[in-house]
Design an enzyme around this catalytic site. Structure first.
Site, mmCIF file in Angstrom:
data_model
loop_
_atom_site.group_PDB
_atom_site.id
_atom_site.type_symbol
_atom_site.label_atom_id
_atom_site.label_comp_id
_atom_site.label_asym_id
_atom_site.label_seq_id
_atom_site.Cartn_x
_atom_site.Cartn_y
_atom_site.Cartn_z
ATOM 1 N N ARG A 252 -6.578 10.625 0.063
ATOM 2 C CA ARG A 252 -6.525 11.058 -1.334
ATOM 3 C C ARG A 252 -7.924 11.244 -1.903
ATOM 4 N NH1 ARG A 252 -3.363 6.540 -3.635
ATOM 5 N NH2 ARG A 252 -3.444 5.653 -1.538
ATOM 6 N N HIS B 261 0.851 -1.181 0.000
ATOM 7 C CA HIS B 261 0.000 0.000 0.000
ATOM 8 C C HIS B 261 0.889 1.234 0.000
ATOM 9 C CE1 HIS B 261 -2.984 2.913 1.236
ATOM 10 N NE2 HIS B 261 -3.939 2.001 1.197
#
Lengths: 624, 243
Positions: free
Chosen positions: A259, A239
């Site tokens: 994000r 990740h």
């Protein structure tokens, strides 16, 4: 030894009580089966609790253009066509019902602000439309608590803090499982007509990881040792956004939701670098200039405009995790990293402190308390962390049964759904979609069996003796040392970037660790003894580590979570193959098998609807 | 930070004592890191629960220098230079071993709470503001620190007669759900013993999720019990009408 162990009989035994295990147990119990559920921790503490951003389902509550077909295509492209298409289809078709069902069982999702009061959904990497139902940034907690509260009223027997050491077979068929209660160390036998493994991931074999102590690959190893085939073990998700400072928090996850809520990635020069890294498969789908990305952000995230009317494309920070992680790695390797070896994730300059605290409360909390960083004021420094295993037990997509009759798998320890890279949010939906299927089919299988399978007493004595060995090994090495060395071996030899020589060395080092594990010793007695627990977990971790290294060596191309520095790019030869690992006389056998392909009719339908592009398919198939 | 002197409880249901450990502490470490370091380098059989190490699962509850805390969210640099850090198990629950206690009481209480029961024909659409409060309660990570600190359970030993703050939060999340149709008020007054709580707010103070347990859950539930059973007008009304 029958006097010395406890014994329970079930129609269906579920090992692991995260989202998949709980959902499976609820289904098996609802089908009228006597169901037992075993978990290594207390109930409700499984790693599902850590899932933050949301559960992906084409509910189309915010963007009416969404559909199961689009979700299917996003999953296949996100997985670089390494997926078993049928699992992706089942998942995309059934996820919306599973989400609505959670709501019926008491989950309280965030709502839309359009006055219609629907379940709100958010953007996540690789999803074309807003698709993740969520509860702030604690969606996993909501899911597990909902299933836990449903489960305790469903007549399921829960055995907490119990570790399964071995599956038991009666001939070719599954017969149950044998293990110990962590508190007392006392052995326990579960006889069962069918068994579901839903034990989660393998992250603990890596030094930098986002996983809890439980993620030691139990289901993978238990299944493998019982004769089940493993598939796709080379596909591991690193990740992109793990915490990287201070050292004690290294690897802890930062939700992709940062994000999704507008956070941007910057290097040490302050450049938003993701525009440089848009791969051909995402070209045309993501903004290629900062101006365009900012306009999209302003309209869609800040003003909440409907995306359907917005002509700008999404920012490239929202591409799939494999793409973003590789970009980060390149920036760091080329010397544009931050002071602690990461890059920067900046939400502070994008949203107001109030918005950040409201939308991302646990992230705010986590950084404030663990790193003395106020994310409403300064950027976070982040680096990739081992997060998720796409591979697992090879299962039949329709039933979730492995090649061992009566042994089923669901969730992270099953293979096929995510291909070479999982999209964010597709894990929680995977748990409930395939958890339900596994429960349903394990129940149907159990009902077809007349009697409880037989268990060989001699085998149980031998297993108990094996479990006790660390106490009888004298003044040997402590398990924690072997664990620490394993994590370094995997990080160096089979980490985010792989190559032949490093993988060979890794396999050699693993042999050394196996020899050391033979002589591992535990102090004290069997009562709640973590050193002893780790010693036993290490057997599973070494099985998984070897499977990862062998599969990674076999796949001579780069695809999603599997990146080879000596074989960059997609290969035509490997595009339509999956790598299987199976036991052959006590040794690991590596086999290439044809990967089932999207049926021509379905492919044509999706291409005609402009959901799939032929040139992208060609490229991912190594034909371009 | 250099070497830190730790006192960690070692023992089981038959007894035990605080044992001394000297541990090298690096920047950023939390108490749980120190416990892990003791396991890895000094006492591999030291029992403690943990899972996420990020304050999300509520497994590593203990009493650090006498205060109920999550070990993973307690940074070592919050202590004075040279200060001895004491880590003991939660006192309210029976000890299993070292820092692990028997928290099964909580699971028994939870089972007795009638589950979410949607009203028939309910409208499944609602606004965010309708569920903000319920979501606050659903942030609970079941660390049981509120149960540990609650004097009704800790000092007055009312297990079996008093559900405890965690479960008032749980009941509040159900009672305040926009479409739940179940009535748990009689249980609150009876079996769950809400009346024992004298709102000292100790539970709210230790909650790592900052849930306003007393103000937002317990007091409104107490009001519901009072309205139902102790409102003189209501009592008079039901005497007259027989309802």
């Amino acid at each position: 030894m029958s006097d010395n162990y406890q014994s329970f009989d079930y129609d269906v035994l579920v090992i692991g009580a995260g989202g998949a295990g709980l959902r499976a147990a609820i289904e098996a119990s609802a089908a009228g089966c006597k169901t037992g559920l075993v978990c290594k921790s207390l109930l409700g503490k499984a790693h599902t609790v850590m899932a933050e951003g949301g559960i992906a389902a084409a509910l189309a509550t915010v963007d009416s253009r969404d559909s199961w077909q689009q979700h299917f295509c996003d999953g296949m492209i996100g997985g670089n066509l390494g997926n078993h298409w049928r699992m992706v289809q089942i998942h995309a078709q059934q996820a919306p019902d599973r989400v609505r069902e959670l709501e019926k069982w008491g989950a309280v999702f965030d709502r839309t602000s359009d006055g219609k009061g629907n379940i709100n959904v958010r953007h996540f990497g690789g999803h074309t439309y807003k698709r993740l139902a969520h509860v702030g940034d604690r969606t996993g907690l909501e899911l597990i608590r909902t299933l836990q509260d449903k489960g305790v009223h469903s007549g399921i027997d829960v055995h907490m803090e119990c570790t399964i050491y071995s599956l038991i077979k009666d001939g070719e068929k599954i017969a149950g499982a044998f293990g110990y209660f962590r508190e007392s160390g006392r052995p326990v036998l579960f006889r069962a007509k069918s068994v579901i493994v839903s034990t989660g991931g393998i992250g603990k074999i890596y030094f930098v990881n986002s996983n809890s102590w439980e993620c030691t690959g139990d289901g993978f190893a238990l299944g493998y040792l019982a004769g089940a085939e493993l598939a796709d073990m080379e596909y591991i998700q690193f990740h992109p956004t793990g915490m990287c400072w201070p050292p004690s928090v290294r690897g802890i996850l930062i939700t992709e939701g940062v994000r999704g809520e507008g956070g941007v990635l910057k290097n040490n020069k302050g450049e938003r670098f993701m525009f440089k890294y848009i791969p051909p498969k995402y070209q045309g789908k993501y903004a290629d200039t900062e101006e365009e990305a900012n306009a999209w952000f302003q309209k869609v995230v800040v003003e909440g405009q409907k995306e359907e009317g917005v002509k700008e494309r999404k920012p490239p920070e929202l591409m799939s995790r494999d793409v973003v992680a590789r970009a980060l790695w390149t920036e760091i390797k080329e010397g544009r990293g931050g002071e602690h070896g990461g890059v920067y994730l900046d939400i502070a300059s994008r949203r107001t402190p109030e918005d950040i605290k409201k939308k991302l409360p646990s992230m705010y909390h986590q950084f404030k308390q663990l790193a003395d960083v106020d994310i409403t004021k300064v950027p976070m420094e982040i680096a990739p962390t081992c997060h998720y295993m796409m591979g697992g037990l090879k299962v039949d997509p329709e039933t979730q049964m492995s090649n061992v009759p009566g042994l089923f798998a669901a969730g992270e320890c099953s293979a096929g759904m995510h291909g070479s890279n999982r999209l964010g949010g597709n894990s929680l939906s995977d748990l409930v979609v395939f958890g339900k299927l596994a429960g349903e089919n394990a129940a149907a299988y159990a009902k077809k069996q007349k009697d409880l399978p037989k268990v060989n007493e001699g085998q149980l004595s031998a297993l108990n003796k094996e479990m006790n060995k660390p106490f009888e090994n004298g003044q040997g090495e402590v398990s924690y040392k072997i664990l620490a060395d394993l994590q370094q071996v995997m990080e160096k030899g089979a980490g985010m970037y792989r190559e032949e020589g490093l993988l060979d060395q890794c396999l050699k080092d693993l042999e050394g660790l196996k020899a050391r594990l033979e002589k591992v010793s535990a102090e004290g007695n069997r009562m709640f003894n973590p050193g002893w627990h780790v010693a036993l977990d290490l057997r599973n971790m070494l099985v998984v580590a070897e499977a990862v290294a062998r599969a990674a060596k076999e796949r001579k191309e780069s695809r999603g979570g599997h990146t080879r520095t000596d074989f960059t790019g997609y290969s035509k030869e490997f595009a339509k193959k999956r790598i299987l690992i199976r036991d052959k006389g006590g040794k690991m056998e590596v086999v290439r098998e044809d990967l089932p392909q999207i049926p021509a009719e379905l492919e044509k339908e999706l291409v005609d609807a402009h959901l799939l592009k032929p040139e992208i398919l060609k490229q991912l198939r190594g034909e371009a | 930070m250099g070497k830190v002197h730790m006192k960690v409880y070692r023992g089981n249901s038959e007894g035990g004592e605080l044992k001394d450990y000297n541990v090298d502490v690096e920047e950023g470490m939390v108490v749980l890191d120190v416990i892990h370091k003791i396991q890895a380098t000094q006492s591999s059989d030291l029992a403690c629960r943990w899972n996420c190490k990020a304050g999300k699962c509520g497994s590593c509850s203990a009493e650090v220098n006498g205060k109920p805390r999550l070990m993973c969210m307690t940074r070592m640099n919050t202590f004075q230079e040279g200060e001895t850090v004491t880590v003991a198990p939660m006192k309210t629950f029976p000890l299993l071993k070292d820092l692990a206690t028997d928290v099964s009481y909580n699971y028994e209480v939870n089972k007795k709470i009638p589950p979410f029961t949607p009203k028939e024909g309910a409208d499944w659409h609602w606004e965010q503001e309708d569920v903000d409060r319920v979501q606050e309660f659903r942030k609970c990570i079941e660390c049981f620190l509120c149960q540990d600190t609650c004097h009704v359970l800790r000092d007055h030993d009312k297990m079996g007669k008093f559900a405890g703050p965690r479960f008032f939060v749980r009941i509040a999340s159900l009672e305040m759900h926009p479409i739940d149709g179940e009535d748990r008020v009689p249980l609150l007054k009876g079996e769950h013993g809400l009346g024992y709580c004298n709102i000292t707010k100790c539970c709210t103070e230790v909650c790592p999720e900052d849930i306003h347990i007393t103000d937002n859950a317990i007091i409104p539930l107490k009001e519901r019990v009072v309205d139902r059973y102790y409102d003189p007008l209501r009592i008079l009304w039901s005497k007259i009408t027989g309802k």
